[in-house]
Design a protein around this motif. Structure first.
Motif, PDB file in Angstrom:
ATOM      1  N   SER A 170       0.855  -1.191   0.000  1.00 33.58           N
ATOM      2  CA  SER A 170       0.000   0.000   0.000  1.00 33.58           C
ATOM      3  C   SER A 170       0.884   1.231   0.000  1.00 33.58           C
ATOM      4  O   SER A 170       1.951   1.244   0.613  1.00 33.58           O
ATOM      5  N   SER A 185     -17.603   6.996  -2.120  1.00 37.91           N
ATOM      6  CA  SER A 185     -16.831   6.402  -3.213  1.00 37.91           C
ATOM      7  C   SER A 185     -17.429   6.844  -4.547  1.00 37.91           C
ATOM      8  O   SER A 185     -18.565   7.318  -4.606  1.00 37.91           O
ATOM      9  N   SER A 207     -13.991  -2.528   0.726  1.00 40.53           N
ATOM     10  CA  SER A 207     -12.849  -2.421  -0.167  1.00 40.53           C
ATOM     11  C   SER A 207     -13.331  -2.199  -1.592  1.00 40.53           C
ATOM     12  O   SER A 207     -14.272  -2.835  -2.047  1.00 40.53           O
ATOM     13  N   GLY A 209     -11.936  -1.092  -5.743  1.00 39.43           N
ATOM     14  CA  GLY A 209     -10.754  -0.953  -6.584  1.00 39.43           C
ATOM     15  C   GLY A 209     -11.056  -1.327  -8.000  1.00 39.43           C
ATOM     16  O   GLY A 209     -12.203  -1.583  -8.377  1.00 39.43           O
ATOM     17  N   PRO A 221      -9.891   6.089  -8.037  1.00 39.37           N
ATOM     18  CA  PRO A 221      -9.029   6.007  -6.849  1.00 39.37           C
ATOM     19  C   PRO A 221      -9.255   7.134  -5.849  1.00 39.37           C
ATOM     20  O   PRO A 221      -8.754   7.070  -4.718  1.00 39.37           O
ATOM     21  N   ASN A 241      -6.347  10.092  -2.667  1.00 37.44           N
ATOM     22  CA  ASN A 241      -6.210   9.741  -4.079  1.00 37.44           C
ATOM     23  C   ASN A 241      -4.846   9.092  -4.289  1.00 37.44           C
ATOM     24  O   ASN A 241      -4.028   9.047  -3.354  1.00 37.44           O
ATOM     25  N   LEU A 242      -4.634   8.603  -5.480  1.00 45.30           N
ATOM     26  CA  LEU A 242      -3.413   7.876  -5.803  1.00 45.30           C
ATOM     27  C   LEU A 242      -2.832   8.483  -7.076  1.00 45.30           C
ATOM     28  O   LEU A 242      -3.563   8.675  -8.041  1.00 45.30           O
ATOM     29  N   HIS A 248      -5.826  -0.721  -8.967  1.00 40.82           N
ATOM     30  CA  HIS A 248      -5.555  -0.176  -7.640  1.00 40.82           C
ATOM     31  C   HIS A 248      -6.601  -0.694  -6.666  1.00 40.82           C
ATOM     32  O   HIS A 248      -7.627  -1.268  -7.085  1.00 40.82           O
ATOM     33  N   TYR A 250      -8.401   0.331  -2.606  1.00 39.14           N
ATOM     34  CA  TYR A 250      -8.378   0.987  -1.296  1.00 39.14           C
ATOM     35  C   TYR A 250      -9.330   0.248  -0.384  1.00 39.14           C
ATOM     36  O   TYR A 250     -10.303  -0.373  -0.843  1.00 39.14           O
ATOM     37  N   SER A 251      -9.024   0.284   0.902  1.00 35.30           N
ATOM     38  CA  SER A 251      -9.916  -0.381   1.846  1.00 35.30           C
ATOM     39  C   SER A 251     -10.049   0.464   3.099  1.00 35.30           C
ATOM     40  O   SER A 251      -9.139   1.219   3.457  1.00 35.30           O
ATOM     41  N   SER A 264      -4.478   2.519   0.853  1.00 34.57           N
ATOM     42  CA  SER A 264      -4.673   2.798  -0.569  1.00 34.57           C
ATOM     43  C   SER A 264      -3.379   2.483  -1.308  1.00 34.57           C
ATOM     44  O   SER A 264      -2.291   2.805  -0.832  1.00 34.57           O
ATOM     45  N   ALA A 286       0.416   8.100  -2.674  1.00 32.28           N
ATOM     46  CA  ALA A 286      -0.993   8.361  -2.366  1.00 32.28           C
ATOM     47  C   ALA A 286      -1.034   9.747  -1.747  1.00 32.28           C
ATOM     48  O   ALA A 286      -0.044  10.194  -1.163  1.00 32.28           O
TER      49      ALA A 286
END
Ligand code: GLA
Length: 728
Positions: A170, A185, A207, A209, A221, A241-242, A248, A250-251, A264, A286
């Motif tokens: 991550s 989300s 989660s 992705g 993301p 954000n990434l 990708h 995220y959780s 993430s 991230a």
């Protein structure tokens, strides 16, 4: 600014603080992340030791330290922290590698600096961990972007011992109190990207992705965590954000001890990345922010960060006419010249030839990979056409989908092994095409050379880079491949923007499939969605605005009935919605009457008057379009001198009740004029923000008393905001 004292580390931005502490076990505890606090108060921020240690585990001799309930900045599992770890590294025999804190370094610059490292940070710190035998090290990189209230984090694994695998990496771990918060989300699909969803976070893991190589149509993301009571305008929220474009995940894990762990990074369900001695693996950065000024506050921070640290240069997006919806594959030299001539008359900045210009490409079954002009459609060649277009004072743009190959293409016939195809089982296609394996250097070179040849031999000013399918039949482990692919893509894009720093690059992936900070590091404009219907776009663009500024969202006026939804809209509504974005058109301007032509000329000139400041505008969601019949957006120049408010009514409501629109972000004592469509109000900022303005009844296109007006589906009202006086 980074403040350090006696094992406390505080990362400060203008409005936020993140306080960490290296505790007695060498774990970095995340003590706080939120509104700015005084570093002098650090000792008053008590670490959480409130868990009754019956069910959990603790270091021998210290029953106060229930590891599973401690908020940590990094976790690699195995020590009694039962939440999902940020990073998992394994010896080849399957043993999990445990890491211990070994120190920190201030003021470092990432050695892998690339467009994917957001530029211009104000401070940096690297926190070092090492495996027990010292052969594997982990670096946690924190970069602080003070003015934008953003902190970036990346994780880097370096192996100096025998071969290991990285099974999870991550970029970010943030542990905070759970406090019954909510996840916001942005999920969707083709034609309905960035649809906002709100999920209550109770115990367990949520989660999201994308595991298909494309960052964003199904799950962007960018996501937020908010307090339940937080609104657009007030309350606590975090945004994440990434800086990456690829698979990708995220959780958000809510523990039974009121802890919340946010992770993430790159997708890792099948990550099995081998690192030999001397090799390293680096996660993308991230980014995270916090605001107590509601969801608009978080968006404002993220937008500021994108303007100042992500997009490669300050660029005004030209008003382009794109041929896709106007003509699809049915293009020719003659038609493009006719379109360009009229585009000049209607005050466009340029023309983009979309799909269909290359060797025998008459539908979507062939020719990808053969980036050579079709001499039947363009007998005098595209260079000649481009020169004539440019001689008119227009920009010349062209479409390419460089990472793809059609089975029916010369490229495929020459190099069938370059396509990602099954060697033994079922071949999977998407839009009849295969992805090229750009992780092979000879393939990446071919792709790069093809792009360069298109840009340089046609003298293109503008390139639309498309990507129209998802990954399948990848080589080796899916997530490892996706990471290698993203790195290879970076290589091509970095070379391209270095070679053509002035090229306008439009990012597209079946609409908004690559709306992410990775691609925005190379380009400042993304095709937001293939769905160009204003009613759909109002949701798509509003969803996108949470993480990305409106200037990055390409939004085009198009035909009515709309090609994707068949919905009929008035041109005014369609233009009003599209103009809160990077505006252009996909309309066939050869098939419209004089009245419509004049409308377009005026719309272009109106947009041009906002274009300069819109490129760096502050954007607010004044009324939340998902929970109301109305959507209200306000955009303001960064100097506060002018702006625009766009009000959209979904359903005609004959007795709408005259809801006052309360503007936001104005200078309380300054005087403003609000003008447009029978509205002309002059008032101070406070009045406009507190009392608001009641709209004329007939702006929905209809009035109960004025029988001369017809009921039309003209449901927008677009008003100019002009600051006409200082603080009086
Ligand atoms: C994708 C894009 C469209 C268009 C077509 C061309 O669908 O999203 O804008 O460029 O490809 O084939």
């Amino acid at each position: 600014m980074i403040k350090i004292d006696n094992n406390y580390i505080q990362l400060d931005t203008v409005d936020t603080s993140s306080l960490m502490r290296v505790n007695e076990y060498g774990d970095i505890e995340q003590l706080y992340y939120g509104d700015k606090i005084d570093f002098g108060d650090r000792a008053a921020i008590t670490p959480n030791r409130s868990v009754l240690l019956v069910n959990t585990v603790y270091p021998i001799g210290d029953e106060s330290y229930g590891i599973d309930a401690i908020n940590l900045s990094f976790s690699s599992g195995g020590i009694g922290d039962f939440r999902k770890p940020a990073c998992v590294c394994m010896e080849l025999n399957g043993n999990n590698i445990e890491f211990v804190y070994s120190g920190y370094r201030l003021g470092c610059t990432p050695s892998w600096l690339s467009p994917h490292t957001p530029n211009g940070w104000s401070d940096s710190i690297v926190i070092d961990y090492s495996s027990i035998d010292g052969s594997v090290s982990i670096e946690l990189w924190y970069l602080v972007y003070e003015g934008s209230n953003v902190i970036a984090r990346a994780t880097r694994v370096t192996n100096n011992g025998s071969e290991i695998t990285v099974n999870k990496l991550s970029s970010l771990q943030l542990d905070i109190e759970a406090n019954e918060r909510q996840l916001v989300s942005f999920n969707g699909a083709w034609g309905r990207e960035q649809s906002r969803k709100i999920t209550d976070l109770n115990v367990g893991i949520v989660s999201h992705g994308a595991d298909n190589g494309l960052s964003s149509a199904e799950c962007n993301p960018f996501f937020m965590i908010k307090d339940r009571e937080t609104t657009q305008h007030a309350g606590n929220a975090y945004g994440f954000n990434l800086v990456y474009s690829g698979s990708h995940v995220y959780s958000v894990e809510t523990s039974v001890y009121n802890g919340m762990r946010i992770l993430s990074g790159i997708a890792s369900s099948t990550l099995n990345y081998h690192l030999k001695a001397g090799e390293c693996m680096t996660s993308p950065f991230a980014v995270m922010t916090h605001s107590s000024r509601g969801l608009n506050g978080v968006s404002g921070n993220m937008h500021d960060f994108i303007y100042n640290h992500i997009i490669p240069r300050e660029a005004i997006t030209p008003i382009m006419l794109n041929t896709w919806e106007a003509m699809y594959f049915d293009i020719s030299e003659e038609k493009i010249m006719a379109v360009a001539t009229k585009a000049k008359e209607l005050a466009f900045d340029g023309v983009v030839i979309d799909d269909g210009w290359f060797l025998s490409r008459n539908d979507d079954t062939s020719s990808l990979g053969d980036w050579v002009e079709d001499k039947i459609k363009f007998p005098n060649g595209i260079f000649n056409l481009a020169s004539r277009v440019k001689d008119m004072g227009l920009l010349f743009g062209i479409w390419i989908e460089p990472e793809m190959v059609s089975e029916n293409s010369n490229l495929y016939r020459q190099h069938p092994d370059w396509a990602l195809k099954s060697k033994v089982g079922r071949d999977i296609v998407g839009r009849n095409q295969y992805i090229l394996d750009i992780t092979r250097s000879e393939v990446a070179d071919y792709v790069y050379d093809s792009i360069v040849s298109v840009v340089s031999s046609y003298g293109a000013d503008y390139l639309k880079w498309d990507f129209n399918r998802r990954f399948s039949n990848v080589v080796g482990e899916r997530d490892s491949y996706s990471y290698d692919y993203a790195v290879a893509l970076d290589g091509i894009l970095s070379r391209l923007i270095a070679a053509y720093p002035k090229l306008y690059l439009e990012v597209c992936a079946s609409g908004g499939g690559r709306f992410d900070l990775g691609m925005l590091s190379y380009s400042h404009i993304v095709w937001t969605s293939d769905n160009t219907n204003a009613l759909s776009r109002i949701d798509i663009q509003e969803g996108t605005s949470y993480g990305y500024p409106v200037a990055t969202m390409l939004s085009h006026l198009s035909a009515s009935p709309n090609h994707q939804t068949q919905r009929i809209m008035t041109r005014q509504t369609a233009a009003d919605v599209a103009k809160i974005g990077a505006y252009g058109t996909q309309l066939n301007i050869l098939q419209i009457d004089d009245d419509y032509s004049e409308f377009i000329r005026r719309a272009n000139s109106d947009y041009r008057s906002t274009q300069q400041w819109l490129a760096r505008a502050k954007c607010y969601r004044v009324v939340d379009g998902q929970t109301s019949n109305q959507t209200v957006w306000q955009v303001m120049a960064s100097n506060g001198e002018c702006g625009r408010v766009m009000i959209y009514h979904k359903k005609f409501d004959p007795v709408s009740g005259g809801r006052a629109i309360k503007l936001v972000g104005l200078e309380p004592n300054a005087l403003y004029n609000i003008n447009g469509h029978k509205v002309n109000i002059t008032a101070h900022g406070t009045t406009l923000m507190s009392c608001g303005m009641v709209l004329p009844q007939n702006y929905q296109g209809h009035t109960m008393t004025d029988k001369t007006l017809k009921l039309v589906d003209n449901t927008t009202l677009s008003l100019n905001i002009t600051r006409i006086g200082g603080n009086e």
